[in-house]
Write an enzyme that holds these catalytic residues in place. Sequence first.
Site, mmCIF file in Angstrom:
data_model
loop_
_atom_site.group_PDB
_atom_site.id
_atom_site.type_symbol
_atom_site.label_atom_id
_atom_site.label_comp_id
_atom_site.label_asym_id
_atom_site.label_seq_id
_atom_site.Cartn_x
_atom_site.Cartn_y
_atom_site.Cartn_z
ATOM 1 N N ARG A 94 -10.166 -6.355 20.474
ATOM 2 C CA ARG A 94 -9.051 -7.260 20.153
ATOM 3 C C ARG A 94 -7.979 -7.194 21.234
ATOM 4 N NH1 ARG A 94 -8.178 -5.576 13.825
ATOM 5 N NH2 ARG A 94 -9.403 -7.251 12.910
ATOM 6 N N ALA A 126 7.091 -5.177 5.993
ATOM 7 C CA ALA A 126 6.735 -5.712 7.307
ATOM 8 C C ALA A 126 5.348 -6.314 7.187
ATOM 9 C CB ALA A 126 6.720 -4.608 8.371
ATOM 10 N N ARG A 154 -8.406 6.920 16.472
ATOM 11 C CA ARG A 154 -7.176 6.852 15.698
ATOM 12 C C ARG A 154 -6.947 8.215 15.031
ATOM 13 N NH1 ARG A 154 -7.030 2.876 18.310
ATOM 14 N NH2 ARG A 154 -6.440 0.749 17.705
ATOM 15 N N GLY A 204 1.660 -7.385 -0.856
ATOM 16 C CA GLY A 204 1.846 -6.522 -2.023
ATOM 17 C C GLY A 204 1.435 -7.233 -3.306
ATOM 18 N N TYR A 257 4.276 -6.992 17.274
ATOM 19 C CA TYR A 257 4.452 -5.992 16.210
ATOM 20 C C TYR A 257 5.142 -4.746 16.773
ATOM 21 C CZ TYR A 257 3.120 -2.367 12.808
ATOM 22 O OH TYR A 257 3.144 -1.318 11.911
ATOM 23 N N ILE A 288 -10.097 1.312 7.750
ATOM 24 C CA ILE A 288 -10.794 2.119 6.725
ATOM 25 C C ILE A 288 -10.992 1.300 5.455
ATOM 26 C CG2 ILE A 288 -10.508 4.084 5.155
ATOM 27 C CD1 ILE A 288 -9.690 5.782 7.460
ATOM 28 N N PHE A 335 -14.897 -3.954 16.743
ATOM 29 C CA PHE A 335 -14.352 -4.609 17.927
ATOM 30 C C PHE A 335 -14.340 -3.602 19.075
ATOM 31 C CE2 PHE A 335 -12.542 -6.877 14.273
ATOM 32 C CZ PHE A 335 -13.105 -8.122 14.520
ATOM 33 N N PHE A 390 0.835 -1.213 0.000
ATOM 34 C CA PHE A 390 0.000 0.000 0.000
ATOM 35 C C PHE A 390 0.868 1.262 0.000
ATOM 36 C CE2 PHE A 390 -2.055 2.685 3.505
ATOM 37 C CZ PHE A 390 -2.646 3.572 2.620
ATOM 38 N N ILE A 391 1.564 1.523 1.092
ATOM 39 C CA ILE A 391 2.352 2.770 1.182
ATOM 40 C C ILE A 391 3.514 2.719 0.200
ATOM 41 C CG2 ILE A 391 3.803 4.180 2.690
ATOM 42 C CD1 ILE A 391 2.070 3.122 5.082
HETATM 43 P P1 NAD Z 1 1.315 -3.425 3.267
HETATM 44 O O1 NAD Z 1 1.041 -4.778 3.825
HETATM 45 O O2 NAD Z 1 0.471 -2.959 2.150
HETATM 46 O O3 NAD Z 1 2.843 -3.290 2.828
HETATM 47 C C1 NAD Z 1 3.869 -4.083 3.348
HETATM 48 C C2 NAD Z 1 4.581 -4.744 2.184
HETATM 49 O O4 NAD Z 1 5.667 -5.522 2.706
HETATM 50 C C3 NAD Z 1 3.681 -5.707 1.406
HETATM 51 O O5 NAD Z 1 3.817 -5.432 0.029
HETATM 52 C C4 NAD Z 1 4.205 -7.083 1.749
HETATM 53 O O6 NAD Z 1 4.024 -8.001 0.682
HETATM 54 C C5 NAD Z 1 5.660 -6.790 2.041
HETATM 55 N N1 NAD Z 1 6.278 -7.740 2.965
HETATM 56 C C6 NAD Z 1 5.796 -8.206 4.141
HETATM 57 N N2 NAD Z 1 6.677 -9.056 4.707
HETATM 58 C C7 NAD Z 1 7.738 -9.110 3.875
HETATM 59 C C8 NAD Z 1 8.940 -9.823 3.895
HETATM 60 N N3 NAD Z 1 9.251 -10.661 4.903
HETATM 61 N N4 NAD Z 1 9.815 -9.649 2.874
HETATM 62 C C9 NAD Z 1 9.513 -8.827 1.845
HETATM 63 N N5 NAD Z 1 8.373 -8.142 1.751
HETATM 64 C C10 NAD Z 1 7.496 -8.284 2.764
HETATM 65 O O7 NAD Z 1 1.248 -2.413 4.493
HETATM 66 P P2 NAD Z 1 1.491 -0.840 4.562
HETATM 67 O O8 NAD Z 1 0.349 -0.300 5.310
HETATM 68 O O9 NAD Z 1 1.851 -0.290 3.233
HETATM 69 O O10 NAD Z 1 2.763 -0.771 5.530
HETATM 70 C C11 NAD Z 1 4.051 -0.363 5.090
HETATM 71 C C12 NAD Z 1 4.926 -0.175 6.326
HETATM 72 O O11 NAD Z 1 4.400 0.881 7.136
HETATM 73 C C13 NAD Z 1 5.003 -1.398 7.240
HETATM 74 O O12 NAD Z 1 6.313 -1.478 7.765
HETATM 75 C C14 NAD Z 1 4.024 -1.088 8.348
HETATM 76 O O13 NAD Z 1 4.346 -1.756 9.560
HETATM 77 C C15 NAD Z 1 4.231 0.408 8.466
HETATM 78 N N6 NAD Z 1 3.119 1.118 9.074
HETATM 79 C C16 NAD Z 1 1.914 1.170 8.440
HETATM 80 C C17 NAD Z 1 0.872 1.891 9.016
HETATM 81 C C18 NAD Z 1 -0.478 1.987 8.378
HETATM 82 O O14 NAD Z 1 -1.362 2.614 8.991
HETATM 83 N N7 NAD Z 1 -0.699 1.446 7.194
HETATM 84 C C19 NAD Z 1 1.078 2.553 10.233
HETATM 85 C C20 NAD Z 1 2.321 2.422 10.885
HETATM 86 C C21 NAD Z 1 3.350 1.733 10.269
HETATM 87 C C1 UD1 Z 2 -2.657 0.297 12.320
HETATM 88 C C2 UD1 Z 2 -1.794 -0.411 11.288
HETATM 89 C C3 UD1 Z 2 -0.459 -0.751 11.897
HETATM 90 C C4 UD1 Z 2 0.138 0.542 12.457
HETATM 91 C C5 UD1 Z 2 -0.800 1.238 13.441
HETATM 92 C C6 UD1 Z 2 -0.248 2.607 13.871
HETATM 93 C C7 UD1 Z 2 -2.753 -1.847 9.567
HETATM 94 C C8 UD1 Z 2 -3.409 -3.140 9.241
HETATM 95 N N1 UD1 Z 2 -2.438 -1.644 10.837
HETATM 96 O O1 UD1 Z 2 -2.926 -0.574 13.426
HETATM 97 O O2 UD1 Z 2 0.407 -1.278 10.896
HETATM 98 O O3 UD1 Z 2 1.375 0.273 13.025
HETATM 99 O O4 UD1 Z 2 -2.039 1.480 12.778
HETATM 100 O O5 UD1 Z 2 -1.179 3.321 14.605
HETATM 101 O O6 UD1 Z 2 -2.532 -1.034 8.712
HETATM 102 N N2 UD1 Z 2 -11.350 -2.619 13.789
HETATM 103 C C9 UD1 Z 2 -12.711 -2.918 13.857
HETATM 104 N N3 UD1 Z 2 -13.268 -3.678 12.857
HETATM 105 C C10 UD1 Z 2 -12.525 -4.149 11.806
HETATM 106 C C11 UD1 Z 2 -11.142 -3.836 11.757
HETATM 107 C C12 UD1 Z 2 -10.605 -3.066 12.767
HETATM 108 O O7 UD1 Z 2 -13.408 -2.517 14.795
HETATM 109 O O8 UD1 Z 2 -13.099 -4.832 10.928
HETATM 110 C C13 UD1 Z 2 -10.777 -1.782 14.856
HETATM 111 C C14 UD1 Z 2 -9.565 -2.378 15.555
HETATM 112 O O9 UD1 Z 2 -9.952 -3.281 16.597
HETATM 113 C C15 UD1 Z 2 -8.902 -1.118 16.082
HETATM 114 C C16 UD1 Z 2 -9.212 -0.077 14.984
HETATM 115 O O10 UD1 Z 2 -10.313 -0.592 14.250
HETATM 116 O O11 UD1 Z 2 -9.489 -0.715 17.289
HETATM 117 C C17 UD1 Z 2 -8.045 0.161 14.045
HETATM 118 O O12 UD1 Z 2 -7.596 -1.111 13.591
HETATM 119 P P1 UD1 Z 2 -6.497 -1.251 12.408
HETATM 120 O O13 UD1 Z 2 -6.917 -0.511 11.207
HETATM 121 O O14 UD1 Z 2 -6.187 -2.706 12.292
HETATM 122 O O15 UD1 Z 2 -5.305 -0.384 12.967
HETATM 123 P P2 UD1 Z 2 -4.312 -0.437 14.207
HETATM 124 O O16 UD1 Z 2 -4.450 -1.658 15.021
HETATM 125 O O17 UD1 Z 2 -4.452 0.909 14.842
#
Ligand code: NAD
Ligand code: UD1
Length: 310
Positions: A273, A79, A214, A39, A146, A191, A207, A14-15
């Site tokens: 959760r 990750a 958030r 991905g 995590y 979302i 949940f 995604f990112i």
């Molecule tokens: P995402 O799952 O879309 O992206 C993670 C990517 O890493 C995926 O393409 C997946 O295939 C790849 N991946 C996972 N494990 C791997 C491995 N062992 N080797 C190689 N590739 C691997 O998730 P995202 O939301 O884009 O997250 C990107 C980064 O940002 C992650 O490190 C995540 O922990 C961090 N992050 C995301 C959020 C969020 O709200 N989305 C918040 C805080 C931190």
């Molecule tokens: C998310 C990110 C994590 C990041 C963190 C930083 C993902 C999957 N997770 O975690 O990588 O490090 O933000 O703040 O991108 N929920 C529901 N119903 C659902 C799904 C979720 O109620 O169907 C609730 C969860 O219990 C939680 C909230 O929504 O209370 C947010 O959940 P989620 O989007 O998984 O995010 P985080 O756990 O905050």
Amino acid sequence: MSDAPVLVTGGAGFIGSHLVDALLAQGRSVRVLDNLSMGKRSNLPMDNPRLQLLEGDVADAALVSEALSGCQAVAHLAAVASVQASVDDPVSTHQSNFVGTLNVCEAMREQGVKRVLFASSAAVYGNNGEGQAIDEDTPKAPLTPYAADKLASEHYLDFYRRQHGLQPAVFRFFNIFGPRQDPSSPYSGVISIFTQRAQQGLPITVFGDGEQTRDFFYVADLVELLLQALLAPQVVSGAVNVGWNQATSLNQLLAEIGGLFGGLPPVSHQAPRPGDIRHSRADNGRLRSSYRLPPATPLRKGLQGLLGLD
Ligand code: NAD
Ligand code: UD1
């Protein structure tokens, strides 16, 4: 910056894929290392000759070293992003979420590459925010594997900075959202799940009571910051929160989504959760003083972007 490629681990996700697009748009070359667990190739412009995709695991040290070869900088985003996946399977997620970071650090030391962006997380603070805005000096309280892996990764990056001159730009992302966030797993970002289910008229599960909050941040705004961090002559010292200092509860989020669709499918509640954080809101003073912040994309506009309604 030189013409050498930027390595984006997790670049098919995604990112990562949004960052790849932005780097390519600047005329840069990009190498992606991704195991395609979350991905997808379809997230990437595979026909762009300046893009190279290596399919493989960041837990494989030799492969990380090969991927880094000839690169000028790294954005380490690979990750398992799901907090709950780490609760269910701490051993395997540790390989991706911690060993992967260590492999990136070692490969950088061996090859003399200095600049690395790291995607850490608001999860490192656990529940220490207690409903207040959380600044970077708030004591860390990782509640899940995590969060522990992200915090340990930060410490290792700092060790490599002091010992080997790495230049880590560490960001603690709050909740990032936008197009390409994959809703297909129950552990995907809330979302992405809620919007997909609302669009398809499928029931939504909350949940807990839905009053957990958030700090949602649109992916295009994040990418602007990541580009600045890659190009800046010096890295900001210490980790930097990425959030807008704005709390949105899940109930408010559902109301926004309902407003866009003219209603919602049935919403039911289950137990919270394990390890779920109650309130998460960024004090973003360090972000504001260190980077040029783009105008905030409001939640509604971001949701419209995500749904292709803009
Ligand atoms: P995402 O799952 O879309 O992206 C993670 C990517 O890493 C995926 O393409 C997946 O295939 C790849 N991946 C996972 N494990 C791997 C491995 N062992 N080797 C190689 N590739 C691997 O998730 P995202 O939301 O884009 O997250 C990107 C980064 O940002 C992650 O490190 C995540 O922990 C961090 N992050 C995301 C959020 C969020 O709200 N989305 C918040 C805080 C931190
Ligand atoms: C998310 C990110 C994590 C990041 C963190 C930083 C993902 C999957 N997770 O975690 O990588 O490090 O933000 O703040 O991108 N929920 C529901 N119903 C659902 C799904 C979720 O109620 O169907 C609730 C969860 O219990 C939680 C909230 O929504 O209370 C947010 O959940 P989620 O989007 O998984 O995010 P985080 O756990 O905050």
